[in-house]
Structures are given as C-alpha cells and as structure tokens.
Design a protein around this motif. Structure first.
Motif, PDB file in Angstrom:
ATOM      1  N   GLN A  52      -5.584  14.171  -1.287  1.00 29.07           N
ATOM      2  CA  GLN A  52      -5.555  14.992  -0.077  1.00 29.07           C
ATOM      3  C   GLN A  52      -4.131  15.232   0.437  1.00 29.07           C
ATOM      4  O   GLN A  52      -3.764  16.357   0.769  1.00 29.07           O
ATOM      5  N   ASP A  53      -3.332  14.174   0.505  1.00 29.21           N
ATOM      6  CA  ASP A  53      -1.980  14.341   1.049  1.00 29.21           C
ATOM      7  C   ASP A  53      -0.889  13.730   0.153  1.00 29.21           C
ATOM      8  O   ASP A  53       0.236  13.547   0.590  1.00 29.21           O
ATOM      9  N   ILE A  54      -1.253  13.384  -1.096  1.00 28.38           N
ATOM     10  CA  ILE A  54      -0.270  12.817  -2.031  1.00 28.38           C
ATOM     11  C   ILE A  54      -0.405  13.486  -3.395  1.00 28.38           C
ATOM     12  O   ILE A  54      -1.528  13.673  -3.886  1.00 28.38           O
ATOM     13  N   GLN A  55       0.729  13.857  -3.972  1.00 25.91           N
ATOM     14  CA  GLN A  55       0.728  14.378  -5.339  1.00 25.91           C
ATOM     15  C   GLN A  55       1.589  13.457  -6.209  1.00 25.91           C
ATOM     16  O   GLN A  55       2.776  13.271  -5.958  1.00 25.91           O
ATOM     17  N   LYS A 156     -11.578   1.104 -12.642  1.00 22.72           N
ATOM     18  CA  LYS A 156     -11.346   2.100 -11.601  1.00 22.72           C
ATOM     19  C   LYS A 156     -10.652   1.483 -10.384  1.00 22.72           C
ATOM     20  O   LYS A 156      -9.736   2.072  -9.806  1.00 22.72           O
ATOM     21  N   ASP A 157     -11.085   0.291  -9.988  1.00 27.53           N
ATOM     22  CA  ASP A 157     -10.475  -0.363  -8.824  1.00 27.53           C
ATOM     23  C   ASP A 157      -8.997  -0.657  -9.071  1.00 27.53           C
ATOM     24  O   ASP A 157      -8.170  -0.547  -8.157  1.00 27.53           O
ATOM     25  N   ASN A 158      -8.661  -1.045 -10.305  1.00 28.15           N
ATOM     26  CA  ASN A 158      -7.263  -1.314 -10.644  1.00 28.15           C
ATOM     27  C   ASN A 158      -6.432  -0.044 -10.579  1.00 28.15           C
ATOM     28  O   ASN A 158      -5.280  -0.057 -10.131  1.00 28.15           O
ATOM     29  N   GLN A 159      -7.007   1.079 -10.997  1.00 24.70           N
ATOM     30  CA  GLN A 159      -6.293   2.363 -10.935  1.00 24.70           C
ATOM     31  C   GLN A 159      -5.975   2.737  -9.486  1.00 24.70           C
ATOM     32  O   GLN A 159      -4.885   3.223  -9.179  1.00 24.70           O
ATOM     33  N   GLN A 164      -2.029   3.251  -5.058  1.00 27.75           N
ATOM     34  CA  GLN A 164      -1.653   2.847  -3.693  1.00 27.75           C
ATOM     35  C   GLN A 164      -0.261   2.220  -3.670  1.00 27.75           C
ATOM     36  O   GLN A 164       0.559   2.511  -2.782  1.00 27.75           O
ATOM     37  N   GLU A 165       0.029   1.378  -4.657  1.00 25.76           N
ATOM     38  CA  GLU A 165       1.340   0.720  -4.728  1.00 25.76           C
ATOM     39  C   GLU A 165       2.445   1.734  -5.019  1.00 25.76           C
ATOM     40  O   GLU A 165       3.542   1.661  -4.443  1.00 25.76           O
TER      41      GLU A 165
END
Length: 293
Positions: A52-55, A156-159, A164-165
C-alpha cells in the motif's frame, strides 16, 4: 496522509544460498530461475514488490564466484560488487554455518554507510536451535550487520518479517515503478531464462554451466507469441546431451518451457528451439555482450 517509502535492496551471497528463491517467493511468482547448479543467475534482475505505501525494488545478483574465473565469471562478479553503490540496503544471505573467508571478503566490499542485513537461510535444517543462537552471536561480533535474521524463506510468516525489517531502511519517496510492475526485464530475457532453467533441471549433472540461450526472434500477434531460440553449447559432445535420444530431451525442454511461458505471459506460445555449438562463448566478449552478460 501516510508517506510512501521506496528503495532498492541488493540480494547477495555465494551460489545456492537461496537468493533467487527468496525473490520468487516474495513476488509470488517465478521471476529468477533456480537450480542447484552454481552460476544459475548470471544477470542483475530487478524484482518489484509493491504494498500500500511501500515499494521494494529487489536486485537479484549472481552468486559471487571464486572458481572458473573466465570472462563471464569476471563480469558476474563485477555485477555483484557494482550494485553496492546503488542500493539503500543489502541483504547478505548465508547458510546456517560459520561464514567462510570468501563471504567475509564479499561483505567487507560493501560501503560502510550502506546497511547490511544478514539473512541466515535454511534454519529448518538445523535440529539443535542453540546452534542458531551461537551463530547469531558469532556473526554479530563481526560488527558488519545492522540486523541478523534467522529464517526459512519458504515460510510466509518469515517473508513478512524480512520485508518488515527491510522497510526500516528504505527512504521516504514516491514509487519508482507502477504498482503492477514486477520486473524491469523484457519478455525476450524472461523467455531465455525459462529455457535455461529447464536445461539445468533436465540435464542434471550431465551438462556443465557452459550453456546459454539466445532468443533469435520474438513475435507477438493476436495473443500468440512466436519464439525462436538457440541453445549455445561449448563442445560438440554437449549437443547430443541437450537433444537426447530421438530428440526426447529437447522436446521436453521445449514443452516445459512453453508451459511456464504461457503461465507468465498469459498467452499462447509457439516455441522452436535449436542447439548450436559455439566454442568458448563464455570467454568471448562479443558473445557475452550479445547475451546481455
């Protein structure tokens, strides 16, 4: 109004640590080809993932080479090191074991002001999780990494955690690409990469790394793509390995490539493939340039 973030992320590491696999999982489709052979990825490939707000603009690089230093490998290494000066953050992928001299040398080439994240992949293969904690401590002592993330990139959770990091290090700016874009590469390049992957997967250990694929012609009309490709091999003895008995191997390479292309390009594919011997193409500057390496 939420400010947008956008930035480039280099994915580096030695061959077969999962760089292309990471990119494909994040994008949700196959963009970079994968195989257990070294030197599978030969070019920088941009993979674009927009939220949404990150590329996130990922740069998948070739594995850093220390063997077989011909013209092709020298160009591949240059491709790896040149990207350091053009990204906002570097993902250095490694396996769950102590870093070797080559890996440490590669990381030390990164400019000091570029943040580096150590992504330790394949932790699902380690039964004793205390060894992972020990490895994190060892890598922290190098004082090179801003963050160290142990992960199994297929989860998927790791991705989500990885994205996020990374997002913490991306600058606030407008998106560079359209939200629907997934790569900067054209269809000719992607078609050649799909064929090359099938060759690697279907010839096993019979064929060394010295093959290439050249798209001779690419026509598009009425939702039909007609693609004419040539497989370059280095030696006369390699040609029958690719063709197979009664042409069965080449037929399978063609049919599996066509299926993947139809899925990626969302159209019907007419594919014709030839095999040609071009000795020492990987040490020929002109041949490498024509292949985009």
């Amino acid at each position: 109004m939420t400010k947008k973030k956008c930035g480039k992320i280099a994915i580096i590491g030695q061959p077969n640590v999962g760089k292309s696999t990471l990119l494909n999982f994040i994008l949700g489709q196959k963009l970079s080809i994968t195989s257990r052979k070294a030197q599978t990825t030969r070019n920088q490939i941009l993979g674009i993932h927009s939220e949404q707000d990150i590329q996130f603009i990922f740069v998948d690089t070739p594995g850093y080479q220390q063997k077989f230093l011909n013209q092709m490998n020298k160009r591949m290494n240059k491709s790896v090191t040149s990207v350091f000066h053009d990204v906002d953050v570097v993902i250095f992928m490694s396996e769950p074991k102590a870093l070797n001299e080559i890996e440490i040398e590669l990381v030390k080439m990164i400019p000091n002001d570029t943040p580096v994240i150590n992504l330790i992949n394949k932790i699902d293969r380690v039964k004793n999780k205390n060894k992972i904690l020990e490895l994190i401590d060892i890598n922290s002592e190098l004082q090179i990494f801003k963050k160290i993330i142990p992960a199994s990139i297929k989860l998927k959770d790791n991705q989500k955690i990885i994205l996020q990091e990374i997002s913490e290090f991306l600058p606030e700016q407008d998106f560079i690409f359209d939200v629907d874009d997934i790569t900067d590469k054209n269809e000719r390049f992607l078609a050649a990469e799909i064929i090359r992957e099938k060759i690697f997967r279907l010839t096993g250990d019979e064929l060394p790394y010295s093959i290439a694929v050249e798209i001779e012609n690419f026509e598009y009309k009425d939702n039909l793509r007609r693609i004419f490709a040539t497989i370059l091999v280095d030696k006369d003895s390699q040609k029958p390995v690719v063709i197979g008995k009664d042409g069965e191997k080449l037929k399978r390479i063609s049919s599996e490539s066509r299926r993947d292309m139809e899925k990626l390009f969302q159209s019907k594919i007419w594919l014709e493939i030839w095999v040609k011997v071009q000795k020492n193409w990987f040490d020929d500057a002109r041949a490498l340039k024509s292949l985009g390496i």
